[in-house]
Structures are given as structure tokens and as C-alpha cells.
Design an enzyme around this catalytic site. Structure first.
Site, PDB file in Angstrom:
ATOM      1  CD  GLU A 253      -1.991   2.175   1.593  1.00 13.43           C
ATOM      2  OE1 GLU A 253      -1.731   3.343   1.059  1.00 13.43           O
ATOM      3  OE2 GLU A 253      -2.215   2.246   2.851  1.00 13.43           O
ATOM      4  CB  CYS A 287      -0.986   7.078   1.420  1.00 13.35           C
ATOM      5  SG  CYS A 287      -2.176   6.030   2.452  1.00 13.35           S
TER       6      CYS A 287
END
Length: 486
Positions: A253, A287
Site C-alpha cells: 500500500e 497517503c
């Protein structure tokens, strides 16, 4: 004694108990002031080798433990988090520079991950299959992979570590955890301490602080079967390259440059409110943060005016002060990088409407208008409190701009028409889309992850954790042996 008292961890790491690391001790510092909070022990490749061997020895017994006991450990870890909430919050604010609401929310998310992991173990764990021979039992079942290597980041260190550590442990694995050097306590020591209090048996969780060399040793360890990595796309490529060469499964990720689309029928006040949250939570160091504000040209002037007024009303400073809404970036170097992107974007024609100033690790919330795809603020992952606004004329151009990135993590669309929003969402190349919401969304029961430079298709959360932290085993059983012509 506080659960994070430096006397516990100063000069030490956690691997079959608290012990001195073989590496050079590293300072743990307060993000806002640089004040030293302690000195953490670090792991060398030898420490990782020892931890891997200990994990491999302990894991089979843990996998054989009742699923109810594994679930009970998760619930006791929740109780430990809740019991020490204030101490954990205070330390996290100091170590990572987050505000109190962000720290509080991270603990809530961590509790959710532990609770969901406890629930994961009593669900279906296989399939009954047909067999051509009558009386033969044929089944496929999920079994633990063995030892999972977890390399976690600094921006949400507790939650982004525990979302892999908790399900991996609950499903019967051991874990080697390498926290980020910027947050070895919030993302490493803390997990060791709560699982200690929860009664996790020795040898199953090893916390190995260190730099990139320590992380590489975790990836290369012959004992780690799966690698879970959350961090930058560049580092993720390196992890994937090493793990792929060793035929290991890897869950990535990575970064994001997430589009926030405001259509011409959007509620402007709601759009601005969601946009500010999406770009400024934890100073944009997430993110899933809103990286590009794509606004219909008919609303853009009013949108920029309201966004500018909002960011100018915010207080920047030491997050231990209750009136502060925007804290420091994780380091002065990160603030320098953000300023480089803003300066380069203004030189490329972007219009500075607010902010654009730096004071050490602090960066004022910044609004850039008329940002074009050529500007760094459009195509880079900024990871700072910058709100770049790009204008579009129709839905097709909005989709083209949103997809003009190598990332594919999250997106949001604001519109007065749900059908229009759903139709637009189908055209976006991204792992997650939120209509009339914002880009920062996560929950323990959803598939969390992205595409392109944002990830390799792996997903954290819910039953998707089974795909990442278990493997299939086909089993047949018959009462009497079969006979074959020889």
C-alpha cells in the site's frame, strides 16, 4: 508507570523480551521541537535472523491454539489500548507531530482493527469440495503462512502497523515488525507493550527498529513468507523486487496523488469543508490525502475564495497546544521538499493564494490556483498542507485530469446527482472512490488498497485479510486406503 515509559525501551528492542539491539542506538525526538524523548535500540541483520528463527519456532504452537484464545488476545489488546489511551495520545502527538484529534482517531481505528481481527478467526475458513470417489472427504482450508514481515510508515504508525500485525497474529502467524525510524515508539514499542499486556505468548511478535537495511533483512529473511509494506512507491518497488525474486507474496500500500472532483452541481460549502479536511488532516501527510482539487470552471473562483479564507483562519504550531489545528511536518527536510514543490509550481504559472511559507518543520497551509498538469503540485505526491486547484470545463475533462497520474489510491466526487457521480466513479482508475465525501476514508471491514504506483492489488481489511495472511491447503481423507493398478 506509563505503558511507554522510556525506561522500558531506551537502548532496547523487543525480540523474545526486551533486550539490547546490535545496531547503533537511534534518537527518538519530538517532531515540533526536536526535544529528545529517548534512544531506541536498533536491529542488525543478525538480530533479524535471530528473531526469524524464534518466530518460526513459536508459530506452530500458536497456530494450534484455539481460535477463541487468539481472539481473546485481540480483545485484551483492545483493553490495554483503552486503559492507556491518554499516555498513548500524548506520546503520539510528541513523536509524530499530529494534533490531538488525529491521535485520538488513530487509537479508535486501531481498536477497530483489533476487534475486526478477533472476529475474523471464527468465520468460515475453507470449502467442501466434490470428489470423484464416493466416501472421500475433499476440502480446501486456509492455513497460516507462517511468519509475516511488516514494514510500517511514520504518518499513522499505530494504525498502519496494527492493520497488518493484528490480523496476521489472529490468523495464527508470527510477525516481524520493522517500524519507521521516525516513529519507532508509536509504531513499534507500543504494539509490543499492548500485546505484552494482552498475554501474547513469547516469540510471536518481534519489534525490530532500524533503517532500510533492517527492512531489507526482514524481506530477505528465510523465515518470512509474506511481506506487508506501507510506504513510498520507490521503497515499495524495492521491496517488491526483492520479495519477487524470492517468490514471496508481498502486500503493498503505497503513495497517492488523489483527485477531488467538484462538479458544477455540487454543494459548494460542503465541497470546501470536505476538501479542507482531505488535504489538511495530519498536515497532508496521509497517503489518501486530497492531492489535486479538480473544480468546474463555473465554481472555481468561489471555491478558491472560500478555501483561501478557511486556511488563513487556521492556527499553525506545536500540537501539544490545544488551540493549534496544524502541526509540524515530520521533519524539516520534509518541509523543505514541500516548499520546493510549491516554489517550482508557482514558477510554472500556478497562482499562490495563501500560505507558501516555512519555519523549520512547520509549513503554512497553502492554496495554489490555476495549477496545470505540468506543475509539480499536480503530478507529485506532496505529503504536505498544500491544496492545488485545477479547473475543468466538463465531465470528460475531469476524468482525464483525474486519471492523469501514475497513482491510483483514492478519489472523491462532489455532485448534486448521485447517478452522475456513480457514472463518473466507474471511469476513474483508483482503488477507492467516495461520492460527496472526501478522499481519506478507511475502516476495518473494507478492502483498503490501490492500483498503479499506489499498490499491487493487495487489500487490507475484512475477509480480504484472509487472502493476504493465509494460504490454501487441499486435503482429502478416506476411511480406508485406495487401491491402484500397479
Amino acid at each position: 508507570m506509563s505503558i511507554l515509559d522510556p525506561e522500558i525501551w531506551t537502548g532496547r528492542l523487543y525480540s523474545s523480551g526486551w533486550r539490547k539491539g546490535s545496531g547503533t542506538p537511534a534518537a527518538v525526538s519530538e517532531a515540533a521541537t526536536g526535544t529528545r524523548l529517548g534512544t531506541i535500540g536498533t536491529a542488525t541483520a543478525d538480530d533479524v535472523a535471530d528473531a526469524g528463527a524464534a518466530a518460526a519456532a513459536a508459530q506452530p504452537g500458536w497456530a494450534a491454539t484455539s481460535f477463541r484464545e487468539r481472539a481473546a488476545v485481540m480483545h485484551r489488546a483492545v483493553a490495554a489500548l483503552e486503559a492507556h489511551r491518554d499516555d498513548i495520545t500524548d506520546f503520539m502527538i510528541r513523536e509524530t507531530g499530529c494534533t490531538r484529534p488525529k491521535a485520538a482517531q488513530e487509537i479508535v481505528k486501531a481498536v477497530g482493527e483489533l476487534t475486526a481481527s478477533a472476529a475474523l478467526v471464527d468465520g468460515p475458513c475453507g470449502d467442501l469440495l466434490p470428489h470423484e470417489t464416493p466416501g472421500v472427504l475433499s476440502m480446501a482450508r486456509r492455513v497460516p503462512v507462517g511468519t509475516v514481515g511488516v514494514i510500517s510508515p511514520w504518518n499513522a504508525p499505530l494504525m498502519l502497523a496494527i492493520r497488518a500485525v493484528a490480523p496476521a497474529l489472529a490468523l495464527g502467524n508470527a510477525v516481524l515488525l520493522k517500524p519507521a525510524p521516525e516513529s519507532p515508539v508509536s509504531g513499534g514499542v507500543l504494539l509490543a507493550r499492548i500485546f505484552q499486556e494482552a498475554g501474547l505468548p513469547d516469540g510471536l511478535l518481534h519489534v525490530l527498529p532500524g533503517g532500510a537495511d533492517t527492512g531489507e533483512a526482514v524481506v530477505r529473511s528465510p523465515h518470512t513468507a509474506v511481506i506487508s509494506f506501507t510506504g513510498s512507491s520507490a521503497a515499495g518497488r524495492r521491496v517488491g523486487e526483492i520479495a519477487g525474486g524470492m517468490l514471496k507474496r508481498v502486500v503493498l500500500e503505497l503513495g497517492g496523488n488523489n483527485a477531488y472532483i467538484v462538479l458544477d452541481d455540487a454543494d459548494l460549502d460542503a465541497a470546501v469543508n470536505n476538501a479542507a479536511w482531505g488535504s489538511l488532516l495530519h498536515q497532508g501527510q496521509i497517503c489518501m490525502a486530497t492531492g489535486r482539487h479538480l473544480v468546474h470552471e463555473s465554481l472555481a473562483d468561489a471555491y478558491v475564495e472560500r478555501l483561501t479564507a478557511h486556511v488563513r483562519s487556521l492556527t499553525v504550531g506545536d500540537p501539544t497546544r490545544p488551540e493549534v489545528q496544524v502541526g509540524p511536518l515530520i521533519s524539516e527536510r520534509q518541509a523543505d521538499r514541500v516548499h520546493e514543490i510549491v516554489t517550482a509550481s508557482v514558477a510554472a504559472g500556478s497562482v499562490l493564494r495563501a500560505g507558501g511559507t516555512q519555519d523549520g518543520p512547520f509549513y503554512t497551509p497553502t492554496v495554489l490556483d490555476r495549477v496545470t498538469p505540468e506543475a509539480r503540485a499536480f503530478h507529485d505526491e506532496i505529503f504536505g498542507p498544500v491544496l492545488p486547484v485545477t479547473r475543468f470545463s466538463d465531465d470528460d475533462e475531469a476524468v482525464e485530469l483525474a486519471n492523469a497520474t501514475r497513482y491510483g489510491l483514492s478519489a472523491a466526487i462532489h455532485t448534486g446527482s448521485l447517478g452522475r457521480g456513480l457514472a463518473l466513479a466507474e471511469r476513474l482508475r483508483t482503488g477507492m472512490v467516495h461520492i460527496n465525501g472526501q478522499t481519506i476514508n478507511d475502516a476495518p471491514h473494507v478492502p483498503m488498497g490501490g492500483t498503479g504506483d499506489s499498490g499491487n492489488g493487495g487489500r487490507y481489511g475484512g475477509h480480504w485479510n484472509l487472502d493476504e495472511f493465509t494460504q490454501w491447503q487441499w486435503v482429502t481423507a478416506r476411511a480406508t486406503p485406495g487401491t491402484y493398478p500397479v
